[in-house]
Design an enzyme around this catalytic site. Structure first.
Site, short mmCIF file in Angstrom:
data_model
loop_
_atom_site.label_atom_id
_atom_site.label_comp_id
_atom_site.label_asym_id
_atom_site.label_seq_id
_atom_site.Cartn_x
_atom_site.Cartn_y
_atom_site.Cartn_z
N GLN A 1 0.84 -1.19 0.00
CA GLN A 1 0.00 0.00 0.00
C GLN A 1 0.88 1.25 0.00
OE1 GLN A 1 -2.33 -0.26 3.62
NE2 GLN A 1 -0.66 0.41 4.91
N ARG B 1 7.99 13.76 17.03
CA ARG B 1 8.57 12.82 16.07
C ARG B 1 10.00 12.47 16.49
NH1 ARG B 1 4.12 12.29 15.09
NH2 ARG B 1 2.99 12.46 13.10
N TYR C 1 11.23 8.86 15.35
CA TYR C 1 11.09 8.86 13.90
C TYR C 1 12.14 9.76 13.25
CZ TYR C 1 8.87 9.53 9.31
OH TYR C 1 8.60 9.59 7.97
N VAL D 1 2.35 12.92 3.35
CA VAL D 1 1.77 12.32 2.15
C VAL D 1 0.47 11.61 2.51
CG1 VAL D 1 2.13 10.57 0.36
CG2 VAL D 1 4.03 12.05 1.08
#
Length: 245
Positions: A17, A144, A147, A180
């Site tokens: 995906q 974040r 990340y 995104v």
């Protein structure tokens, strides 16, 4: 007319995906023979009907599984390292398990996949490795911590591979997306107390006033995979809607 990736073999991770799927489809449409991998067998199987794509379930955090996979595969011209995870929280929220998961999936998987694909590329004297990093590697984003740290490590990994194999005809580059629109983002937004407000906040931090699309990231990957970028290595392409300005 010859297609951009005609005659090339491409390996795509996290292809079930999102960015991985869009890139696998784009590579195949451009003429590549694509092996699409993921741990989600059910979603991955949806690519079986796409001309030019074969699928293989693969856990990129399992080194033994990676080694077994490559024993049965011919050399690849392109590796697109897309598998990753987003941990939400600051350093005060981050546990050792959170940190380890971020680095194992976002960085260590790229280490193992690149290490496995490189001998074939060296023998062929050509190859392109493309790693998905993030704008969070360049710019501190709230909540974040793990990340951002792991995606910054991807930049270092990319440059190190590029430097070591630049004379072997092998290129290694990274793509740093902004926010995104993808199934992954939908899941993260749904976890907020107010998903509607959360989505507005994600859009608001994009200077262009909209989210990026998976096809826009796939287009960047296409350039780096193709011979159009034969003089490009060790770089990071920011596809971020202006977040890095």
């Amino acid at each position: 007319m010859k297609k951009r990736l005609e005659g090339k073999r491409a390996l795509v991770t996290a292809a079930a995906q999102g960015i991985g799927e869009a890139t696998a489809r784009a590579f195949a449409e451009a003429g590549a023979t694509v092996v699409a991998t993921d741990i989600n067998a059910e979603k991955l199987a949806e690519l079986d009907s796409v001309p030019g794509i074969t699928t293989q379930v693969l856990n990129v955090m399992d080194r033994a599984a990676i080694e077994a996979f490559f024993k049965d595969e011919a050399a690849f011209d392109i590796l697109f390292n897309c598998a990753g995870t987003v941990h939400n929280g600051s350093i005060l929220d981050c546990t050792d398990d959170d940190w380890d998961m971020a680095f194992n999936l976002n960085v260590k998987s790229m280490f193992h996949m690149s290490q496995a694909v490189l001998p074939g590329m060296i023998a062929a004297g050509t190859g392109s490795i493309i790693n998905i990093s993030s704008i969070a590697a360049h710019k501190g984003l709230p909540n974040r911590f793990a990340y951002g740290a792991s995606k910054a490590a991807v930049l270092g990994l990319t440059k190190a591979i590029a430097a070591d194999f630049v004379t072997n005809g092998i290129r290694c580059n990274s793509i740093c997306p902004g926010t995104v629109q993808s199934p992954s983002l939908n899941d993260r937004i749904a976890a907020f107390e107010d998903p509607v407000a959360a989505r507005k906040q994600f859009v608001a931090r994009q200077p262009m006033g909209r989210l990026g699309s998976v096809d826009e990231i796939a287009a960047a990957a296409m350039y780096l995979a193709s011979d159009d970028s034969v003089f490009t290595t060790g770089t990071q392409m920011n596809v971020d809607g202006g977040m890095s300005i």
